[in-house]
Design a protein around this motif. Structure first.
Motif, PDB file in Angstrom:
ATOM      1  N   UNK A 139      -2.523  -0.831  -6.705  1.00  0.00           N
ATOM      2  CA  UNK A 139      -2.628  -0.187  -5.391  1.00  0.00           C
ATOM      3  C   UNK A 139      -2.434  -1.207  -4.278  1.00  0.00           C
ATOM      4  N   UNK A 140      -3.115  -2.350  -4.380  1.00  0.00           N
ATOM      5  CA  UNK A 140      -2.988  -3.374  -3.340  1.00  0.00           C
ATOM      6  C   UNK A 140      -1.573  -3.928  -3.309  1.00  0.00           C
ATOM      7  N   UNK A 141      -0.984  -4.145  -4.500  1.00  0.00           N
ATOM      8  CA  UNK A 141       0.376  -4.671  -4.561  1.00  0.00           C
ATOM      9  C   UNK A 141       1.381  -3.783  -3.866  1.00  0.00           C
ATOM     10  N   UNK A 142       1.174  -2.461  -3.932  1.00  0.00           N
ATOM     11  CA  UNK A 142       2.110  -1.535  -3.299  1.00  0.00           C
ATOM     12  C   UNK A 142       1.805  -1.302  -1.825  1.00  0.00           C
ATOM     13  N   UNK A 143       0.552  -1.449  -1.425  1.00  0.00           N
ATOM     14  CA  UNK A 143       0.201  -1.202  -0.026  1.00  0.00           C
ATOM     15  C   UNK A 143       0.510  -2.383   0.889  1.00  0.00           C
ATOM     16  N   UNK A 144       0.394  -3.608   0.364  1.00  0.00           N
ATOM     17  CA  UNK A 144       0.472  -4.783   1.224  1.00  0.00           C
ATOM     18  C   UNK A 144       1.860  -4.955   1.860  1.00  0.00           C
ATOM     19  N   UNK A 145       2.903  -4.449   1.208  1.00  0.00           N
ATOM     20  CA  UNK A 145       4.250  -4.623   1.747  1.00  0.00           C
ATOM     21  C   UNK A 145       4.721  -3.476   2.633  1.00  0.00           C
ATOM     22  N   UNK A 146       3.987  -2.402   2.674  1.00  0.00           N
ATOM     23  CA  UNK A 146       4.429  -1.246   3.458  1.00  0.00           C
ATOM     24  C   UNK A 146       4.692  -1.583   4.926  1.00  0.00           C
ATOM     25  N   UNK A 147       3.785  -2.298   5.624  1.00  0.00           N
ATOM     26  CA  UNK A 147       4.060  -2.612   7.041  1.00  0.00           C
ATOM     27  C   UNK A 147       5.338  -3.427   7.219  1.00  0.00           C
ATOM     28  N   UNK A 148       5.563  -4.413   6.357  1.00  0.00           N
ATOM     29  CA  UNK A 148       6.746  -5.263   6.510  1.00  0.00           C
ATOM     30  C   UNK A 148       8.031  -4.480   6.258  1.00  0.00           C
ATOM     31  N   UNK A 149       8.047  -3.660   5.205  1.00  0.00           N
ATOM     32  CA  UNK A 149       9.237  -2.866   4.906  1.00  0.00           C
ATOM     33  C   UNK A 149       9.499  -1.858   6.030  1.00  0.00           C
ATOM     34  N   UNK A 150       8.441  -1.244   6.538  1.00  0.00           N
ATOM     35  CA  UNK A 150       8.607  -0.294   7.646  1.00  0.00           C
ATOM     36  C   UNK A 150       9.181  -0.996   8.877  1.00  0.00           C
ATOM     37  N   UNK A 151       8.723  -2.217   9.124  1.00  0.00           N
ATOM     38  CA  UNK A 151       9.211  -3.000  10.258  1.00  0.00           C
ATOM     39  C   UNK A 151      10.689  -3.350  10.084  1.00  0.00           C
TER      40      UNK A 151
END
Length: 306
Positions: A139-151
């Motif tokens: 869960x943490x591995x998939x959540x931590x990159x969401x802001x960067x990919x969205x940016x």
């Protein structure tokens, strides 16, 4: 390099492919295809240790995020990928890689408790806690990159559109953005610090483990203790060794062919050797290897006859 008018919005990216080997694509396709089939062979992913079972499951999808596209690029004249496809490939590849890294850190702590505090291990590392730690890693591995990919997905790309890599990765894609990306690169530095922190945690765990093992009086006891963590230590060295070469180079730049070799080690060769490392005593793995390299009639022979 393909250049696009600066007033044009890029809708797809072009991979530079495997530099200096344009005429030998088939020579790359065949071994890469065999390696991918080997990695996703479920008979190689049946270890007794639950954490490694989760790790092997993640690794199958980790390689699936990039290798099929690499294979199609090797036999296609149009080595392109849509912007959305590129962002999705980056997200899943790195999210699965992050999950593996967190899981390896968890496994190091697990082995530390098993070796250094064996009497309390069953009460500390309960099946419920192991399941929670595995789920938390993913869960943490998939959540931590969401802001960067969205940016990154909001950045303007107006050309050129050629990615100098064999898969979509942060730095090669960010070089193509028509705006300042320094803030995102700061985030990448934070990720690098997280990698270093994980390596330090695992290293300290194993320094303590080795110190404890060397104090065991009997040779048989030391060998048994080493065998319980040898697979994880091997996977750790392969995984973080390739990660360090790929992402902890700081300002160092390498020739394109060396960059490609490092990327192949990180995305293909490390996952290829990991099942061998953590399942080297698994009977199903030996049978799978025999079927790859031995005639069918020899599969049922004993291990010393092939």
């Amino acid at each position: 390099m393909v250049r696009i008018n600066q007033t044009t919005t890029v809708t797809e990216f072009l991979f530079s492919g495997f530099p200096q080997f344009e005429d030998g694509s088939l020579l790359f396709f065949i071994p890469l295809f065999v390696i991918y089939i080997f990695i996703v062979d479920t008979r190689l992913h049946n270890p007794m240790y639950n954490f490694i079972s989760i790790f092997s499951f993640l690794e199958i999808w980790y390689t699936t995020a990039t290798i099929p596209k690499m294979l199609s690029n090797l036999i296609s004249r149009q080595r392109t990928i849509s912007m959305i496809g590129c962002f999705l490939q980056m997200y899943f590849f790195h999210s699965l890689g992050n999950s593996e890294g967190i899981l390896l850190t968890t496994m190091a702590i697990d082995r530390y408790i098993a070796i250094c505090n064996p009497l309390r291990y069953p009460t500390i590392m309960t099946p419920r806690l192991c399941a929670q730690l595995s789920a938390g890693s993913c869960i943490f591995g998939f959540l931590v990159l969401l802001p960067e990919i969205a940016w990154i997905s909001t950045l303007p790309f107006c050309g050129p559109n050629e990615i100098h890599q064999i898969f979509c990765d942060f730095e090669p894609v960010l070089r193509l953005a028509c705006t300042d990306t320094s803030m995102i690169l700061i985030e990448d530095v934070i990720h690098a610090v997280a990698i270093i922190f994980s390596v330090l945690v695992i290293a300290l765990s194993y320094i303590t483990i080795i110190t404890v093992i060397l104090r065991i009086p009997s040779v048989e006891g030391r060998q048994k203790a080493f065998s319980t963590c040898a697979a994880h230590l091997g996977v750790f060295l392969m995984f973080y060794g390739s990660v360090s070469l790929m992402y902890l180079r700081f300002s160092a730049t390498f020739p394109p062919i060396l960059d490609t070799a490092i990327a192949l080690m990180f995305a293909v060769l490390a996952p290829f050797f990991n099942p061998i490392i953590y399942s080297f005593r698994n009977k199903d793995m030996k049978i799978a290897i025999k079927k790859l390299f031995c005639p069918q009639k020899m599969v049922n022979l004993s291990s010393d006859q092939c």
